[in-house]
Design a protein around this motif. Structure first.
Motif, PDB file in Angstrom:
ATOM      1  N   PRO A 122       0.802  -1.230   0.000  1.00 31.36           N
ATOM      2  CA  PRO A 122       0.000   0.000   0.000  1.00 31.36           C
ATOM      3  C   PRO A 122       0.830   1.273   0.000  1.00 31.36           C
ATOM      4  O   PRO A 122       1.957   1.299   0.493  1.00 31.36           O
ATOM      5  N   SER A 127      -1.847   3.080   3.872  1.00 30.32           N
ATOM      6  CA  SER A 127      -1.298   2.438   5.069  1.00 30.32           C
ATOM      7  C   SER A 127      -1.843   3.084   6.334  1.00 30.32           C
ATOM      8  O   SER A 127      -2.141   2.407   7.324  1.00 30.32           O
ATOM      9  N   GLU A 128      -1.976   4.407   6.295  1.00 30.91           N
ATOM     10  CA  GLU A 128      -2.419   5.138   7.479  1.00 30.91           C
ATOM     11  C   GLU A 128      -3.929   5.161   7.630  1.00 30.91           C
ATOM     12  O   GLU A 128      -4.437   5.460   8.707  1.00 30.91           O
ATOM     13  N   VAL A 142      -1.168  -7.949   2.855  1.00 27.62           N
ATOM     14  CA  VAL A 142      -0.373  -6.731   2.712  1.00 27.62           C
ATOM     15  C   VAL A 142       1.096  -7.085   2.866  1.00 27.62           C
ATOM     16  O   VAL A 142       1.470  -7.842   3.768  1.00 27.62           O
ATOM     17  N   ARG A 145       4.735  -2.923   3.611  1.00 27.94           N
ATOM     18  CA  ARG A 145       4.345  -1.739   4.365  1.00 27.94           C
ATOM     19  C   ARG A 145       3.325  -2.115   5.428  1.00 27.94           C
ATOM     20  O   ARG A 145       2.325  -2.769   5.134  1.00 27.94           O
ATOM     21  N   GLN A 146       3.557  -1.701   6.636  1.00 25.92           N
ATOM     22  CA  GLN A 146       2.645  -2.009   7.731  1.00 25.92           C
ATOM     23  C   GLN A 146       1.432  -1.083   7.679  1.00 25.92           C
ATOM     24  O   GLN A 146       1.567   0.102   7.399  1.00 25.92           O
ATOM     25  N   VAL A 147       0.249  -1.640   7.920  1.00 23.44           N
ATOM     26  CA  VAL A 147      -0.962  -0.828   7.937  1.00 23.44           C
ATOM     27  C   VAL A 147      -1.467  -0.710   9.369  1.00 23.44           C
ATOM     28  O   VAL A 147      -1.225  -1.573  10.206  1.00 23.44           O
ATOM     29  N   MET A 154      -0.269  -9.854   6.985  1.00 29.33           N
ATOM     30  CA  MET A 154       0.856  -9.029   6.541  1.00 29.33           C
ATOM     31  C   MET A 154       2.143  -9.837   6.534  1.00 29.33           C
ATOM     32  O   MET A 154       2.334 -10.708   7.388  1.00 29.33           O
ATOM     33  N   SER A 186       6.053   5.975   1.552  1.00 27.13           N
ATOM     34  CA  SER A 186       5.710   4.671   2.120  1.00 27.13           C
ATOM     35  C   SER A 186       6.085   4.621   3.592  1.00 27.13           C
ATOM     36  O   SER A 186       6.977   5.356   4.049  1.00 27.13           O
ATOM     37  N   THR A 187       5.423   3.749   4.328  1.00 25.70           N
ATOM     38  CA  THR A 187       5.796   3.540   5.730  1.00 25.70           C
ATOM     39  C   THR A 187       7.201   2.958   5.828  1.00 25.70           C
ATOM     40  O   THR A 187       7.910   3.189   6.809  1.00 25.70           O
TER      41      THR A 187
END
Length: 335
Positions: A122, A127-128, A142, A145-147, A154, A186-187
């Motif tokens: 994402p 993500s946020e 996912v 990137r951590q959501v 994930m 991106s995260t």
């Protein structure tokens, strides 16, 4: 008139509109009425022939990534394709270029075509703002990137830890002005910047704001930024980049100036590729288990397709610091 037009008019997702129109009961009555009123007002007429064709789940999965030009995503995509073919599924690959509009378009397409599942890297925005609704209609995993605020499968690495270890290694070779280039969309980039700053503190080195840059994860952008940093009155004596594409652009800028590595400037990055191992000096990298990430994600997706009610999982795989010639000790420190 398309589902996304109804979704835009009502302020809900296309997945919610689809659930209302298909008569599913996991939508509140208030939301159902809101959607139906929009359908009537906008004179929406569903394509019954297309709905009939999609009455059974398709034999393809969607893979939505930032940029297939990245060595990281190239290897990951190969793994996803290998596992999908073993399960008699095909893969539709989509590049978002970290663009939220493209991302939304591709997600809508996957929902509309009734994809069997989606593997998604994402954008920072999604993500946020990710919610369970995004993965409710179609099984999803996912990656990279951590959501936040969602229970979704994930597959990740510990970006903060990896960046911290890389930075500590570089700083402890004696470099004092360590620059950092990080993807801003991106995260992953944010987490690696956090690990970079932690690593500098741990090594007792200064965090120099003018040498830390968040930028689009594109080779040309990295080339421009690195060229500017090298032109400073006090240029960096080391640089760390958060991705392979940023590394290529930054290293090209160093070559443009004909600066010797690591004597004039040390260099390290995330993402192993052919050039990082073959160039002279060879490049110190954080080697990510890219194939394993794609393989694990695809295997998890098929398990989710088989059993949508199974508990969600977050798998964190280990990266590896590969120390090479580009971050050798300063010449002065060895004399």
């Amino acid at each position: 008139m398309k589902l996304k037009d109804i979704a835009r008019a009502t302020g809900v997702s296309t997945a919610t509109v689809s659930r209302v129109l298909s008569g599913k009961d996991n939508v509140s009555e208030k939301m159902r009425q809101k959607v139906l009123q929009a359908v009537e007002k906008l004179n929406y007429r569903p394509n019954r022939a297309a709905q009939s064709l999609r009455s059974k789940r398709s034999s393809f999965i969607g893979l939505i990534v930032a940029d297939i030009q990245s060595p990281y995503f190239a290897s990951l995509c190969r793994a996803v394709e290998d596992v999908a073919l073993q399960n008699n599924f095909s893969v539709i690959l989509c590049n978002t270029d970290e663009n939220t509009d493209k991302e939304r378009m591709y997600l809508d397409m996957m929902y509309a075509q009734n994809a069997a599942g989606i593997i998604l890297a994402p954008t920072l925005s999604l993500s946020e703002q990710f919610t369970d609704e995004h993965s409710m209609e179609t099984p999803m995993v996912v990656i990279d990137r951590q959501v936040r605020g969602s229970t979704v499968d994930m597959v990740l690495i510990d970006n903060v830890l990896a960046a911290r270890e890389l930075t500590v290694h570089v700083a402890r070779q004696g470099y004092q002005r360590v620059a950092g280039l990080f993807g801003k969309d991106s995260t992953t980039g944010r987490q690696r910047r956090a690990g970079f700053e932690q690593g500098l503190h741990e090594a007792g080195s200064a965090v120099i704001p003018e040498l830390i840059v968040d930028l689009p994860a594109k080779e040309e952008d990295a080339h421009k930024v690195m060229t500017r940093l090298l032109a400073l009155a006090e240029p960096p004596d080391a640089v760390i980049t958060s991705s392979g594409l940023l590394a290529a652009g930054a290293f090209r800028a160093i070559r443009d100036r004909e600066l010797p590595v690591p004597e004039a400037i040390a260099f390290a990055t995330f993402d192993e590729s052919l050039w990082t191992a073959m160039t002279r000096p060879s490049i110190t990298v954080v080697e990510q288990p890219t194939y394993a990430i794609g393989q694990t994600a695809c295997e998890m997706l098929f398990k989710r397709i088989e059993d949508p009610t199974r508990p969600t999982r977050q798998v964190v795989l280990s990266s590896k610091l590969v120390v090479r010639q580009s971050c050798g000790a300063l010449r002065a420190a060895t004399e």
